[in-house]
Design an enzyme around this catalytic site. Structure first.
Site, short mmCIF file in Angstrom:
data_model
loop_
_atom_site.label_atom_id
_atom_site.label_comp_id
_atom_site.label_asym_id
_atom_site.label_seq_id
_atom_site.Cartn_x
_atom_site.Cartn_y
_atom_site.Cartn_z
N HIS A 260 0.62 -1.16 0.02
CA HIS A 260 -0.13 -0.01 0.01
C HIS A 260 0.88 1.27 0.17
O HIS A 260 1.91 1.20 0.56
CB HIS A 260 -0.90 0.03 1.25
CG HIS A 260 -2.00 0.82 0.92
ND1 HIS A 260 -2.20 2.17 1.45
CD2 HIS A 260 -3.30 0.81 0.51
CE1 HIS A 260 -3.23 2.68 1.14
NE2 HIS A 260 -3.84 2.01 0.69
N GLU A 315 -8.22 -4.34 -0.62
CA GLU A 315 -8.79 -5.05 -1.60
C GLU A 315 -8.64 -6.52 -1.38
O GLU A 315 -9.56 -7.32 -2.11
CB GLU A 315 -7.75 -4.62 -2.87
CG GLU A 315 -7.55 -3.19 -2.95
CD GLU A 315 -8.73 -2.59 -3.70
OE1 GLU A 315 -9.60 -3.07 -4.17
OE2 GLU A 315 -8.74 -1.09 -3.74
C1 LIG Z 1 -0.15 -0.77 -3.83
C2 LIG Z 1 0.99 -0.65 -4.43
C3 LIG Z 1 0.75 0.35 -5.89
C4 LIG Z 1 1.98 0.54 -3.69
O1 LIG Z 1 3.26 0.66 -4.28
P1 LIG Z 1 4.28 1.38 -3.94
O2 LIG Z 1 4.08 1.72 -2.19
O3 LIG Z 1 4.53 2.25 -4.67
O4 LIG Z 1 5.54 0.39 -3.69
P2 LIG Z 1 6.38 0.17 -4.59
O5 LIG Z 1 5.87 0.00 -6.31
O6 LIG Z 1 7.61 1.06 -4.74
O7 LIG Z 1 7.34 -1.31 -4.50
C5 LIG Z 1 8.14 -1.35 -3.46
C6 LIG Z 1 8.72 -2.84 -3.73
O8 LIG Z 1 7.92 -3.80 -3.23
C7 LIG Z 1 7.28 -4.53 -4.17
N1 LIG Z 1 6.09 -4.87 -4.12
C8 LIG Z 1 5.10 -3.92 -3.73
N2 LIG Z 1 3.82 -4.49 -3.82
C9 LIG Z 1 4.03 -5.89 -4.17
C10 LIG Z 1 3.13 -6.84 -4.40
N3 LIG Z 1 1.99 -6.68 -4.12
N4 LIG Z 1 3.49 -7.96 -4.58
C11 LIG Z 1 4.83 -8.26 -5.02
N5 LIG Z 1 5.82 -7.31 -4.54
C12 LIG Z 1 5.46 -6.10 -4.48
C13 LIG Z 1 7.66 -3.97 -5.56
O9 LIG Z 1 8.12 -5.06 -6.61
C14 LIG Z 1 9.06 -3.28 -5.14
O10 LIG Z 1 10.06 -4.17 -5.32
P3 LIG Z 1 11.46 -3.56 -5.83
O11 LIG Z 1 11.98 -2.70 -5.03
O12 LIG Z 1 12.36 -5.00 -5.64
O13 LIG Z 1 11.17 -3.26 -7.13
C15 LIG Z 1 1.57 -1.91 -4.65
O14 LIG Z 1 1.85 -2.46 -3.54
C16 LIG Z 1 0.96 -2.81 -5.56
O15 LIG Z 1 1.09 -2.85 -6.91
N6 LIG Z 1 0.34 -3.81 -4.97
C17 LIG Z 1 -0.75 -4.78 -5.93
C18 LIG Z 1 -1.90 -4.15 -6.00
C19 LIG Z 1 -3.02 -3.75 -5.38
O16 LIG Z 1 -3.13 -4.62 -4.32
N7 LIG Z 1 -3.48 -2.55 -5.24
C20 LIG Z 1 -4.66 -2.32 -4.26
C21 LIG Z 1 -4.09 -1.03 -3.19
S1 LIG Z 1 -5.15 -0.54 -2.05
#
Ligand SMILES: CC(C)(COP(=O)(O)OP(=O)(O)OC[C@H]1O[C@@H](n2cnc3c(N)ncnc32)[C@H](O)[C@@H]1OP(=O)(O)O)[C@@H](O)C(=O)NCCC(=O)NCCS
Length: 374
Positions: A260, A315
């Site tokens: 998140h 979610e």
């Molecule tokens: C929600 C979300 C967009 C937040 O992203 P964020 O805070 O910007 O985190 P980042 O995209 O910078 O990710 C940081 C690291 O964690 C990993 N990571 C983050 N969420 C992950 C997930 N759901 N599954 C696997 N790896 C994940 C990324 O690959 C990244 O790894 P890296 O540094 O080796 O590349 C992200 O966690 C995600 O895509 N989740 C899945 C979709 C989801 O559940 N969305 C609903 C949100 S309410």
């Protein structure tokens, strides 16, 4: 042009520019506090877990609108005006439920006298009629007649009754009610901000919520419980969870429903939903599977990302709860909008009570003053 301001902030003359308004405080609110570090979500100071354990969606909506806690507050669904039914019947059966709900609220607004300033009564009426409208559309598109509200039922069981034509068992209604509570309010997200902008022009509550639904419809807003369903489909059964999680991460894919932007701790909304779901005597298969997969996913994500807390988000549990109560994935987003009606309309009331037209500046980047070509 950038200077020593925080990353992403561009200074245009004396005025700071923040793309996406990130880091800009654009409102004061007494409605909710989102503390991502501690994993805390409060509605008017009350913890989300306590509200789920001791309240119902009508009680929580009433709390948001009025500030008063009345655990027994009753709010049945309301009749859909004929003009709205005519509009819903006129839509193609392939219309997206979000479009149908947005249309229904817009038409409803045209049938009402919605004086300024908006009132808690207006908020209540809009919130009570919307589930009936969505249920009516869901039935009409499968060739069935809409069902009138059962005034003895509260809003969430009433919605299920109007959708399915029979009363849901109390445990099923309770778990969907918990989903509505955790979805009711979440600070100044894009759709809520849209509702406040519209209200700030002294427009009416139906226009504000119609605009909010338009904002929520975008894929960047609501997230994707439907994708969680797709992934749970792929896992198939709890015995495959470990292998599926490892292979998915090995391919560089993300596990939907984890991680998140704001919450570093376990999303308190997911925790509350999981608790209610686990307490069901007869858990739908969807929930059994989700609970089993979550345990594996949390363990493997911690192993792979020891530097970053990747916990369950709302979610994840929204998906099996919505499937478990019999909703098809294409109704998920509109059902989320029904839940968020309480928060949107509460923000409308809050904005109107201390109104100031929301009118930020834009930084002009076009050509400088010049003459028209001869
Ligand atoms: C929600 C979300 C967009 C937040 O992203 P964020 O805070 O910007 O985190 P980042 O995209 O910078 O990710 C940081 C690291 O964690 C990993 N990571 C983050 N969420 C992950 C997930 N759901 N599954 C696997 N790896 C994940 C990324 O690959 C990244 O790894 P890296 O540094 O080796 O590349 C992200 O966690 C995600 O895509 N989740 C899945 C979709 C989801 O559940 N969305 C609903 C949100 S309410």
């Amino acid at each position: 042009m950038t200077d020593g301001s925080p990353a992403g902030t561009i200074v245009a003359g004396p005025k700071p520019y923040s793309p996406g308004l990130e880091g800009v405080v654009a409102a004061e609110t007494a409605l909710s506090l989102v503390d991502g570090e501690r994993g805390v979500l409060l509605y008017r100071g009350y913890r989300i877990g306590d509200l789920v354990d001791h309240g119902t969606y009508p009680a929580v909506a009433n709390l948001l609108w009025t500030g008063d806690w009345d655990a027994g507050h009753h709010l049945p669904t309301a009749l859909v005006p004929e003009a709205v039914l005519v509009a819903l019947r006129g839509l193609p059966t392939t219309a997206k439920p979000m479009d149908a709900l947005r249309t229904a609220i817009s038409v409803w607004g045209a049938t009402q006298t919605l004086e300024w300033p908006p009132t808690a009564e207006q908020a209540r009426a809009l919130t009570a009629f919307s589930p009936s409208a969505l249920a009516a559309f869901a039935r009409l598109r499968r060739g069935e007649d809409p069902i009138e509200p059962d005034l003895g039922l509260d809003l969430v069981p009433g919605f299920l009754y109007q959708l399915n034509g029979e009363r849901a068992d109390p445990a099923t209604a309770r778990v969907l009610d918990a989903y509505f509570i955790v979805g009711a309010e979440h600070g100044l997200n894009a759709s809520t901000f849209a509702a406040r902008v519209i209200t700030s022009t002294r427009s009416d509550i139906a226009s504000a919520v119609t605009g909010a639904i338009g904002a929520m419809k975008g894929p960047l807003h609501g997230g994707a419980p439907a994708e969680v369903v797709e992934q749970l489909h792929q896992v198939g059964s709890p015995e495959h969870a470990e292998q599926w999680v490892r292979e998915t991460l090995d391919r560089g894919e993300r596990l939907m429903g984890f991680g998140h932007r704001v919450y570093r701790a376990y999303d308190p909304r997911a925790a509350a939903l999981r608790r209610v779901a686990e307490s069901m005597e007869h858990k739908p298969d969807w929930l059994e599977l989700a609970i089993a997969v979550e345990d594996v996913a949390l363990r493997v994500l911690a192993e792979r990302h020891p530097e970053r807390a990747l916990k369950t988000n709302v979610e994840y549990y929204a998906a099996p709860v919505l499937m478990g109560v019999g909703l098809t994935p294409d109704l998920f987003a509109a059902t989320f909008a029904l839940a968020r009606n309480a928060g949107w309309t509460a923000h409308v009331l809050e904005q109107s009570a201390a109104n100031r037209l929301i009118r930020p500046d834009a930084r002009y980047i076009g050509p400088s003053e010049r003459d028209l070509p001869e």
